[in-house]
Design a protein around this motif. Structure first.
Motif, mmCIF file in Angstrom:
data_model
loop_
_atom_site.group_PDB
_atom_site.id
_atom_site.type_symbol
_atom_site.label_atom_id
_atom_site.label_comp_id
_atom_site.label_asym_id
_atom_site.label_seq_id
_atom_site.Cartn_x
_atom_site.Cartn_y
_atom_site.Cartn_z
ATOM 1 N N UNK A 86 1.749 -7.231 -8.369
ATOM 2 C CA UNK A 86 -0.250 -7.104 -8.007
ATOM 3 C C UNK A 86 -0.934 -7.210 -6.609
ATOM 4 N N UNK A 87 -0.284 -6.937 -5.651
ATOM 5 C CA UNK A 87 -0.530 -6.646 -4.505
ATOM 6 C C UNK A 87 -0.663 -7.960 -3.266
ATOM 7 N N UNK A 88 0.072 -8.766 -3.774
ATOM 8 C CA UNK A 88 0.158 -10.082 -3.281
ATOM 9 C C UNK A 88 1.532 -9.922 -2.425
ATOM 10 N N UNK A 89 1.189 -10.407 -1.130
ATOM 11 C CA UNK A 89 1.917 -10.222 -0.001
ATOM 12 C C UNK A 89 2.920 -11.617 0.661
ATOM 13 N N UNK A 90 4.252 -11.903 0.616
ATOM 14 C CA UNK A 90 4.435 -13.031 1.102
ATOM 15 C C UNK A 90 5.336 -12.408 2.055
ATOM 16 N N UNK A 114 -2.487 -9.876 7.530
ATOM 17 C CA UNK A 114 -1.535 -9.175 6.353
ATOM 18 C C UNK A 114 -2.998 -9.235 5.177
ATOM 19 N N UNK A 115 -4.006 -10.721 5.293
ATOM 20 C CA UNK A 115 -4.353 -10.963 3.832
ATOM 21 C C UNK A 115 -5.935 -9.423 4.695
ATOM 22 N N UNK A 120 -5.304 -5.393 -0.359
ATOM 23 C CA UNK A 120 -3.490 -6.674 -0.633
ATOM 24 C C UNK A 120 -4.810 -7.949 -1.223
ATOM 25 N N UNK A 121 -4.208 -8.442 -2.387
ATOM 26 C CA UNK A 121 -5.508 -9.475 -3.683
ATOM 27 C C UNK A 121 -5.063 -10.356 -2.462
ATOM 28 N N UNK A 122 -3.868 -10.775 -2.188
ATOM 29 C CA UNK A 122 -3.511 -13.040 -1.433
ATOM 30 C C UNK A 122 -2.015 -12.443 -0.894
ATOM 31 N N UNK A 123 -2.390 -13.322 0.686
ATOM 32 C CA UNK A 123 -0.902 -12.603 1.836
ATOM 33 C C UNK A 123 -0.734 -14.712 1.831
#
Length: 149
Positions: A86-90, A114-115, A120-123
């Protein structure tokens, strides 16, 4: 009786066209540049080598440790970059020491950069101190920059 010794002149094909050293080096450089520029085929965007993953890593590489003139990715402070479908980055990262002067601002800057990467949806940044950072985690480029190689 000893066998005859091999000589370089024995291995050279006299009829083959000779390539001078400059031409040979140019051919090798072209091959190497092509090899390094080649992107993996059919890599999902969030996997290493994928477009979104590499864009996030490039954004992180723009952040430098204020005490060491090397970006935090090559310094080995980034332990993991995980991009979901879902393009969430951790991002899992550490600092050189828990008492680092940028302990409060560095993770927030990483999260912000990163966000801000398009797509990117969320970082989110997870700051960890286990395993602790040590100079062995640095890339060869960072070691070379710091004169450690």
């Amino acid at each position: 009786m000893k066998p005859p010794r091999a000589r370089v002149s024995d291995a050279v094909d006299e009829e083959a066209p000779t390539e001078n050293l400059a031409e040979k080096l140019e051919r090798k450089r072209d091959y190497l540049e092509g090899f390094l520029a080649k992107k993996p085929a059919n890599v999902p965007s969030g996997e290493p080598g994928g477009e979104l993953y590499e864009a996030v890593v490039a954004a992180i590489r723009e952040i430098y440790d204020p005490e060491i003139p090397v970006n935090i990715y090559d310094l080995g402070l980034i332990y993991a970059v995980d991009v979901s479908a879902e393009a969430d980055v951790v991002i899992t990262m550490t600092l050189t020491t828990p008492h680092c002067p940028v302990a409060e601002s560095m993770p927030a800057e990483v999260e912000l950069r990163a966000g801000a990467v398009p797509g990117v949806r969320d970082a989110q940044v997870n700051l960890v101190f286990d395993p602790p950072w040590d100079p062995a985690k640095m890339s060869d480029e960072a070691r070379l920059e710091l004169g450690m190689l």
